[in-house]
Scaffold this motif. Structure first.
Motif, mmCIF file in Angstrom:
data_model
loop_
_atom_site.group_PDB
_atom_site.id
_atom_site.type_symbol
_atom_site.label_atom_id
_atom_site.label_comp_id
_atom_site.label_asym_id
_atom_site.label_seq_id
_atom_site.Cartn_x
_atom_site.Cartn_y
_atom_site.Cartn_z
ATOM 1 N N LEU A 346 0.866 -1.176 0.000
ATOM 2 C CA LEU A 346 0.000 0.000 0.000
ATOM 3 C C LEU A 346 0.902 1.226 0.000
ATOM 4 C CD1 LEU A 346 -2.676 -1.083 2.644
ATOM 5 C CD2 LEU A 346 -2.869 -1.128 0.146
ATOM 6 N N PRO A 347 1.073 1.904 -1.108
ATOM 7 C CA PRO A 347 0.355 1.711 -2.367
ATOM 8 C C PRO A 347 0.858 0.483 -3.129
ATOM 9 C CG PRO A 347 2.069 3.342 -2.665
ATOM 10 C CD PRO A 347 2.061 3.008 -1.202
ATOM 11 N N PRO A 348 -0.009 -0.116 -3.951
ATOM 12 C CA PRO A 348 0.442 -1.231 -4.775
ATOM 13 C C PRO A 348 1.296 -0.741 -5.946
ATOM 14 C CG PRO A 348 -1.852 -0.733 -5.232
ATOM 15 C CD PRO A 348 -1.442 0.152 -4.096
ATOM 16 N N MET A 349 2.122 -1.655 -6.446
ATOM 17 C CA MET A 349 2.951 -1.374 -7.618
ATOM 18 C C MET A 349 2.632 -2.426 -8.673
ATOM 19 S SD MET A 349 7.122 -1.037 -7.861
ATOM 20 C CE MET A 349 7.441 -2.778 -7.575
ATOM 21 N N ALA A 350 2.485 -2.010 -9.927
ATOM 22 C CA ALA A 350 2.086 -2.946 -10.975
ATOM 23 C C ALA A 350 2.938 -2.735 -12.219
ATOM 24 C CB ALA A 350 0.609 -2.769 -11.310
ATOM 25 N N SER A 351 3.144 -3.821 -12.960
ATOM 26 C CA SER A 351 4.022 -3.759 -14.119
ATOM 27 C C SER A 351 3.569 -4.740 -15.182
ATOM 28 C CB SER A 351 5.460 -4.092 -13.685
ATOM 29 O OG SER A 351 6.339 -4.134 -14.785
ATOM 30 N N VAL A 352 3.735 -4.362 -16.449
ATOM 31 C CA VAL A 352 3.499 -5.292 -17.551
ATOM 32 C C VAL A 352 4.421 -4.908 -18.699
ATOM 33 C CG1 VAL A 352 1.605 -3.967 -18.610
ATOM 34 C CG2 VAL A 352 1.761 -6.447 -18.981
ATOM 35 N N GLY A 353 4.937 -5.902 -19.393
ATOM 36 C CA GLY A 353 5.773 -5.651 -20.554
ATOM 37 C C GLY A 353 7.204 -5.302 -20.201
ATOM 38 N N LEU A 354 7.857 -4.613 -21.122
ATOM 39 C CA LEU A 354 9.276 -4.302 -20.986
ATOM 40 C C LEU A 354 9.513 -3.123 -20.053
ATOM 41 C CD1 LEU A 354 10.358 -4.499 -24.754
ATOM 42 C CD2 LEU A 354 10.483 -6.315 -23.029
ATOM 43 N N GLU A 386 1.839 8.939 -3.090
ATOM 44 C CA GLU A 386 2.623 8.133 -4.020
ATOM 45 C C GLU A 386 1.745 7.702 -5.194
ATOM 46 O OE1 GLU A 386 2.048 7.046 -0.873
ATOM 47 O OE2 GLU A 386 3.851 7.769 0.159
ATOM 48 N N TYR A 387 1.857 8.432 -6.280
ATOM 49 C CA TYR A 387 1.147 8.090 -7.508
ATOM 50 C C TYR A 387 2.086 8.463 -8.650
ATOM 51 C CZ TYR A 387 -2.940 7.554 -10.647
ATOM 52 O OH TYR A 387 -3.814 7.138 -11.621
ATOM 53 N N ALA A 388 2.522 7.473 -9.418
ATOM 54 C CA ALA A 388 3.481 7.721 -10.491
ATOM 55 C C ALA A 388 3.306 6.674 -11.581
ATOM 56 C CB ALA A 388 4.909 7.689 -9.954
ATOM 57 N N TYR A 389 3.785 7.015 -12.758
ATOM 58 C CA TYR A 389 3.651 6.091 -13.883
ATOM 59 C C TYR A 389 4.866 6.190 -14.796
ATOM 60 C CZ TYR A 389 2.485 10.153 -16.756
ATOM 61 O OH TYR A 389 2.535 11.355 -17.405
ATOM 62 N N LEU A 405 3.427 1.198 -12.912
ATOM 63 C CA LEU A 405 2.587 2.112 -12.141
ATOM 64 C C LEU A 405 2.764 1.900 -10.649
ATOM 65 C CD1 LEU A 405 -0.762 1.277 -14.016
ATOM 66 C CD2 LEU A 405 0.934 2.981 -14.722
ATOM 67 N N ILE A 406 2.568 2.954 -9.888
ATOM 68 C CA ILE A 406 2.432 2.834 -8.446
ATOM 69 C C ILE A 406 1.368 3.828 -7.996
ATOM 70 C CG2 ILE A 406 4.321 4.481 -7.985
ATOM 71 C CD1 ILE A 406 4.883 2.838 -5.402
ATOM 72 N N GLY A 407 0.487 3.353 -7.117
ATOM 73 C CA GLY A 407 -0.557 4.230 -6.630
ATOM 74 C C GLY A 407 -1.852 3.478 -6.405
ATOM 75 N N PRO A 408 -2.890 4.181 -5.986
ATOM 76 C CA PRO A 408 -4.161 3.516 -5.684
ATOM 77 C C PRO A 408 -4.781 2.894 -6.933
ATOM 78 C CG PRO A 408 -4.422 5.901 -5.742
ATOM 79 C CD PRO A 408 -2.957 5.639 -5.798
ATOM 80 N N GLY A 409 -5.248 1.677 -6.806
ATOM 81 C CA GLY A 409 -5.974 1.034 -7.883
ATOM 82 C C GLY A 409 -5.142 0.540 -9.050
ATOM 83 N N VAL A 410 -3.826 0.645 -8.986
ATOM 84 C CA VAL A 410 -3.022 0.272 -10.156
ATOM 85 C C VAL A 410 -3.060 -1.232 -10.427
ATOM 86 C CG1 VAL A 410 -1.500 2.265 -9.910
ATOM 87 C CG2 VAL A 410 -0.828 0.075 -8.882
#
Length: 448
Positions: A346-354, A386-389, A405-410
């Motif tokens: 919290l906050p979550p961090m998410a990633s896809v691809g390169l 913390e909200y970034a992309y 991404l990092i932030g709410p709902g990512v």
């Protein structure tokens, strides 16, 4: 000796997929597991972890809105949330076994060891299979230093009846960060010790930096470039001995956890007896997920050396490929779609691809959009700092090749990016879409 068309070793998601699909087409199938049926995700990983995180999400949300309409921050009752979690875990093995029996699958409970190229032994019983599928998953990496055996595992954390007042996590991967966030929000003092300069090494370094800062702000002690050399136990708890820049440092806590990664759980299968080649990444398989050295044996999920990420949905996907090849002949090979991965902090961090580095190494002509956006409405309305992309666009094709991404709902937003990458939707079309507003997904246009 009993004869089967298919023997499945492991009852996690990939093994369950193979067993049920093959049995539904009339094959005689057996499945075995040395642990309760369900696998890591359902019993010792993703699902119970997410249930526990749910309670900390409520606390985190309330804490951010104190003075903005919320006056009381709830406390997490550890025993209650663990009991709630256990309702899901306890129900799973029986439910899965009933499903197997409904499909006329023979169930065994025990570790399987190969005694030949097409036969395994479970306890004192010998099973022979025309096809054998290895779906044994992964286990914690062994800590090879003095006192390494004293460290508890992620399974132990998820079964703690009481939360220790202080905890140390050895290794800076997603397990350490997720559990550290849980423990800290439940009132414990937490330290993460990582030997490299950057934790979460498989994720984009700039987005990881944001998570590291958020973790430190939470109050978790994050020690990087620190190599653990030993663990000692005394009446008060544990002392972890680390080395930072040539200097020895000691860390004390009531509990120490091994979060130094996971390795294929294949060491005890006696694979040489079945002429199965393997390496540190798992069973060596061809493009049809067959053993490269024994074509009657298949492997999937974390036990196999494939191009798939070590994620539950990938294991299910590979299980479906194997079932198809057993039933229809070897004519199907995995064509992995973009595989999103999430760190449920919290906050979550998410990633896809390169990542940006990977795209550059691949020689792509890219445009990188990267920004911290705590001033965007979706961050401000939730009082999130913390909200970034970072989005990576192949300029030759005008399509996305990576999103971080990092932030709410990512953890949900990343699925939009995954679909866009899978279907190679032009960026201009993504920008033309009308998104429901105000939702987290409505920020996508501004990230491109």
């Amino acid at each position: 000796m009993k004869q089967y068309d298919v023997i499945v070793i492991g009852s996690g998601m990939s093994g369950m997929t193979v067993a049920n699909k093959c049995a539904s087409k009339g094959l005689k199938v057996a499945v075995t597991d040395e642990l309760p049926y369900g696998g890591t995700c359902a019993l010792r990983g993703c699902d119970p972890k997410k249930i526990i995180i749910g309670a900390t999400e409520v606390r985190d949300f309330a804490q951010r809105l104190v003075g903005k309409g919320i006056n009381t921050v709830p406390q997490v009752e550890w025993k209650d949330i663990m009991a709630f979690k256990q309702e899901f875990v306890d129900a799973m093995p029986e439910k899965i076994e009933k499903g197997y029996k409904h499909n006329d699958i023979d169930t065994y409970h025990g570790a399987a060891r190969f005694i030949g190229s097409d036969a395994v032994e479970i306890a004192s019983e010998v099973l022979k299979g025309s096809k054998i599928v290895i779906a044994t998953g992964a286990r914690p990496r062994q800590l090879k230093f003095d006192g390494g055996h004293l460290a508890l595992t992620s399974t132990d954390f998820l079964n703690l009846q009481e939360l220790p007042n202080s905890l140390i996590f050895i290794g800076g991967g997603y397990i350490a960060f997720e559990f550290a966030h849980i423990a800290k929000r439940c009132g414990a003092e937490v330290t993460i010790i990582h030997r490299g300069p950057q934790p979460l090494e498989n994720f984009d370094k700039d987005i990881v930096h944001h998570l590291s800062e958020a973790t430190r702000k939470l109050g978790v002690r994050l020690m990087l470039e620190t190599n653990v050399t030993g663990i000692k136990q005394d009446a008060k708890g544990y002392t972890v001995i680390g080395e930072t820049n040539g200097s020895e440092t000691e860390f004390t806590a009531e509990a120490v956890f091994n979060s130094a990664g996971r390795v294929p759980h294949i060491d005890d299968l006696n694979l040489k007896k079945a002429s199965v080649n393997y390496n540190k990444k798992g069973i060596e398989v061809n493009k049809y997920l067959q053993s490269t050295s024994n074509p009657s044996i298949y492997a999937a999920g974390d036990a196999a050396d494939t191009d798939g990420l070590p994620l539950t949905p990938v294991a299910v996907y590979e299980g479906n490929i194997i079932a198809s090849n057993i039933l229809k002949g070897k004519n199907k090979k995995p064509e992995y779609p973009p595989m999103p991965s999430v760190v449920f902090t919290l906050p979550p961090m998410a990633s896809v691809g390169l990542t940006e580095v990977e795209a550059e190494k691949a020689g792509l002509n890219i445009k990188v959009n990267s920004k911290a956006v705590p001033g965007w409405f979706n961050a401000k309305r939730l009082n999130v700092q913390e909200y970034a992309y970072k989005t990576i666009i192949d300029t030759d094709k005008s399509t996305l090749v990576g999103a971080h991404l990092i932030g709410p709902g990512v953890e949900e937003t990343i699925n939009f990016f995954s679909l866009a990458m899978y279907k190679e939707v032009p960026v201009r079309d993504l920008k033309k879409m009308i998104y429901a507003y105000p939702t987290m997904g409505s920020d996508i246009t501004s990230m491109l």
